[in-house]
Scaffold this motif. Structure first.
Motif, short mmCIF file in Angstrom:
data_model
loop_
_atom_site.label_atom_id
_atom_site.label_comp_id
_atom_site.label_asym_id
_atom_site.label_seq_id
_atom_site.Cartn_x
_atom_site.Cartn_y
_atom_site.Cartn_z
N TRP A 17 -145.40 -72.89 7.44
CA TRP A 17 -145.06 -74.00 8.91
C TRP A 17 -143.29 -74.92 7.86
O TRP A 17 -143.64 -74.82 6.81
N SER A 18 -142.41 -75.39 8.42
CA SER A 18 -140.24 -75.64 7.85
C SER A 18 -141.67 -76.96 6.99
O SER A 18 -142.12 -77.78 7.13
N THR A 19 -140.50 -77.14 6.07
CA THR A 19 -140.99 -79.12 5.18
C THR A 19 -139.84 -79.98 6.24
O THR A 19 -138.89 -78.90 6.82
N LYS A 20 -140.23 -80.94 5.55
CA LYS A 20 -138.79 -81.59 6.41
C LYS A 20 -137.96 -81.56 5.78
O LYS A 20 -137.35 -81.81 6.89
N LYS A 21 -137.15 -81.20 5.21
CA LYS A 21 -135.32 -80.69 4.40
C LYS A 21 -135.77 -80.05 5.42
O LYS A 21 -134.40 -79.99 6.18
N GLU A 22 -136.05 -78.86 5.34
CA GLU A 22 -135.41 -77.43 6.21
C GLU A 22 -134.92 -78.14 7.90
O GLU A 22 -135.03 -77.45 8.83
N LEU A 23 -136.49 -79.04 7.93
CA LEU A 23 -136.42 -79.01 9.43
C LEU A 23 -135.15 -80.60 9.70
O LEU A 23 -134.50 -80.68 11.01
N ALA A 24 -134.93 -81.06 8.70
CA ALA A 24 -133.57 -81.77 9.19
C ALA A 24 -132.62 -81.46 9.38
O ALA A 24 -131.80 -81.91 9.70
N THR A 25 -132.73 -80.00 8.42
CA THR A 25 -130.89 -79.08 8.35
C THR A 25 -131.41 -78.25 8.76
O THR A 25 -129.77 -78.27 9.67
N TYR A 26 -132.23 -78.19 10.24
CA TYR A 26 -131.95 -77.23 11.23
C TYR A 26 -131.66 -78.75 12.03
O TYR A 26 -130.79 -77.80 13.05
N THR A 27 -132.09 -79.21 12.82
CA THR A 27 -131.67 -80.49 13.45
C THR A 27 -129.88 -80.38 13.77
O THR A 27 -129.84 -80.75 14.84
N GLY A 28 -129.78 -80.93 12.36
CA GLY A 28 -128.58 -81.12 12.21
C GLY A 28 -127.71 -80.18 12.45
O GLY A 28 -126.41 -79.98 13.57
N VAL A 29 -128.11 -79.20 12.55
CA VAL A 29 -127.09 -77.54 12.92
C VAL A 29 -127.32 -78.13 14.39
O VAL A 29 -126.06 -77.54 15.17
#
Length: 57
Positions: A17-29
């Motif tokens: 599972w992705s971390t919250k930081k990774e999820l936020a980064t991918y969502t921004g991208v």
């Protein structure tokens, strides 16, 4: 049915599972990519609308 549920649970334990930081980064991208594509479509639409207006005038 029980075997199926047990196998699903076993597979879900293997998921990375992705971390919250990774999820936020991918969502921004994804958000930036969507904005860029929308801007390009808007530019092309405006260009062709004006071109057709000039041709059909």
């Amino acid at each position: 049915m029980k075997k199926f549920i047990d196998e699903v649970i076993a597979e879900m334990k293997k998921v990375s599972w992705s971390t919250k930081k990774e999820l936020a980064t991918y969502t921004g991208v994804v958000g930036i990519a969507v904005a860029v594509v929308c801007a390009l479509i808007w530019i092309c639409d405006t260009f062709f609308a004006r071109l057709f207006h000039i041709i059909l005038r």
